[in-house]
Design an enzyme around this catalytic site. Sequence first.
Site, PDB file in Angstrom:
ATOM      1  N   HIS A   1      -7.998 -18.993 -28.064  1.00 50.76           N
ATOM      2  CA  HIS A   1      -9.045 -17.250 -28.135  1.00 50.76           C
ATOM      3  C   HIS A   1      -8.638 -16.494 -27.479  1.00 50.76           C
ATOM      4  O   HIS A   1      -7.939 -15.627 -28.241  1.00 50.76           O
ATOM      5  CB  HIS A   1     -10.268 -17.544 -28.599  1.00 50.76           C
ATOM      6  CG  HIS A   1     -10.226 -18.494 -29.855  1.00 50.76           C
ATOM      7  ND1 HIS A   1     -10.039 -18.051 -31.412  1.00 50.76           N
ATOM      8  CD2 HIS A   1     -11.283 -19.876 -30.179  1.00 50.76           C
ATOM      9  CE1 HIS A   1     -10.422 -19.386 -31.936  1.00 50.76           C
ATOM     10  NE2 HIS A   1     -11.281 -19.929 -31.141  1.00 50.76           N
TER      11      HIS A   1
ATOM     12  N   HIS B   1      -9.256 -24.900 -26.438  1.00 53.65           N
ATOM     13  CA  HIS B   1      -9.304 -24.248 -27.647  1.00 53.65           C
ATOM     14  C   HIS B   1      -9.858 -22.567 -27.022  1.00 53.65           C
ATOM     15  O   HIS B   1      -9.444 -21.918 -28.252  1.00 53.65           O
ATOM     16  CB  HIS B   1     -10.601 -24.930 -28.521  1.00 53.65           C
ATOM     17  CG  HIS B   1     -11.197 -24.672 -29.827  1.00 53.65           C
ATOM     18  ND1 HIS B   1     -10.960 -24.617 -31.413  1.00 53.65           N
ATOM     19  CD2 HIS B   1     -12.221 -22.990 -30.218  1.00 53.65           C
ATOM     20  CE1 HIS B   1     -11.354 -23.437 -32.130  1.00 53.65           C
ATOM     21  NE2 HIS B   1     -12.144 -22.873 -31.270  1.00 53.65           N
ATOM     22  N   GLU B   2     -10.476 -22.513 -26.705  1.00 50.24           N
ATOM     23  CA  GLU B   2     -11.621 -21.256 -26.515  1.00 50.24           C
ATOM     24  C   GLU B   2     -10.439 -20.897 -25.699  1.00 50.24           C
ATOM     25  O   GLU B   2     -10.130 -19.253 -25.922  1.00 50.24           O
ATOM     26  CB  GLU B   2     -12.811 -20.809 -25.358  1.00 50.24           C
ATOM     27  CG  GLU B   2     -13.842 -22.201 -26.150  1.00 50.24           C
ATOM     28  CD  GLU B   2     -14.717 -21.383 -27.669  1.00 50.24           C
ATOM     29  OE1 GLU B   2     -13.688 -20.254 -27.506  1.00 50.24           O
ATOM     30  OE2 GLU B   2     -14.758 -21.720 -28.277  1.00 50.24           O
TER      31      GLU B   2
END
Length: 404
Positions: A25, A21-22
């Site tokens: 980003h 998920h990170e």
Amino acid sequence: MMFALGIVLFAIAILISVALHECGHLWVACATGMKVRRYFVGFGPTLWSTRRGETQYGIKAVPLGGFCDIVGMTSVEKLEPDESDRAMYKQATWKRVAVLFAGPAMNFVICLVLIYGIALVWGLPNLHMPTRAVIGETACVASELDQGKLGNCTGPGPAALAGLRAGDVVVKIGDTTVSTFDDMAAVVRKLHGTVPIVFERDGTAITSYVDITPTQRYMSKGKGSQLEPATVGAIGVGAHHLLPTHYGVFSALPATAAFAGDLTVEVGKALVTIPTKLGALVHAIGGGQRDPQTPMSVVGASIIGGDTVDHGLWVAFWFFLAQLNLILGAINLVPLLPFDGGHIAIAVFERIRNLIRSARGVVVAAPVNYLKLMPATYVVLVFVVGYVLLTVTADLVNPIRLFQ
């Protein structure tokens, strides 16, 4: 041993999901020219780190999440002189939205990849609730000696003696019309003696009479209450279960998309009902029966993962992980701070506001002051932390178990 291994494996899988998920980003921020100072998995003291280019990568001691430190996420952040032009809040709206959406998007991608793998290896189940009371099998009526443990019985059961067989569709029993197998079972449990039963076979309606047999079953007297032995009616039938549908490499692609759509609808329905389940969680913490439909934390999810591995149900392990990633992605898109969706909402608001101001010949306004939004953010955090503490407590003292 396998149960403990399953818990560890599922916890690691959750951590990998958060890390990816990170990564979403990180990758999009770098691709759009923003500066990422740090990318870390975990919180607390740093166990290991390395610097590649302008970004520091590392692992921290507490494996409960991760973070991606992008320069200038808000206008109140202090910046170095060489960071000003690359601050996130100064970038085009589409870039900001792309970076913020990339995290939840990674969770959705993980979900789709897992579903695709399940479609190829095990096949996909049907998520739609049955709309007919289809008989899957007939058998004798055995008493439930203990929770989940049936006694011995021989010979045909009441349903078989009444002429019912696998594939028949029950439409009415006694004076009650039924539309699902669960409806029929609930009606039968309340009846006794000989009652008429109407069922369809090959499109033809047939009426027969069935002798309701009293037997022992462990039942809940109310929502969230403990299961207790009770005498109920039974006719000796089992539900018809659809087998998973298997797919090839190419046919699995549209099947995955369709299944993910159905799963999204079901997850959405479940998320909407979370506030109504909090009372049941408190009841479970106090010693009441844990409703399997109540929400759980990552602790409870890991316990479920342990159960699936302990019983060799790897398909359930991966399916549950896919579902969890879908939930994580959806929750992160909630348009409230501190979720990604809250930051997206602010970026879109600023864009619309400035378009209106430009159309009126007014200079664009300053970026939204996040400090003024902190009270609302703290309110959301209080609810989130309270929810996490409640679910973790329930999962520790009274966890949901698949096979108990």
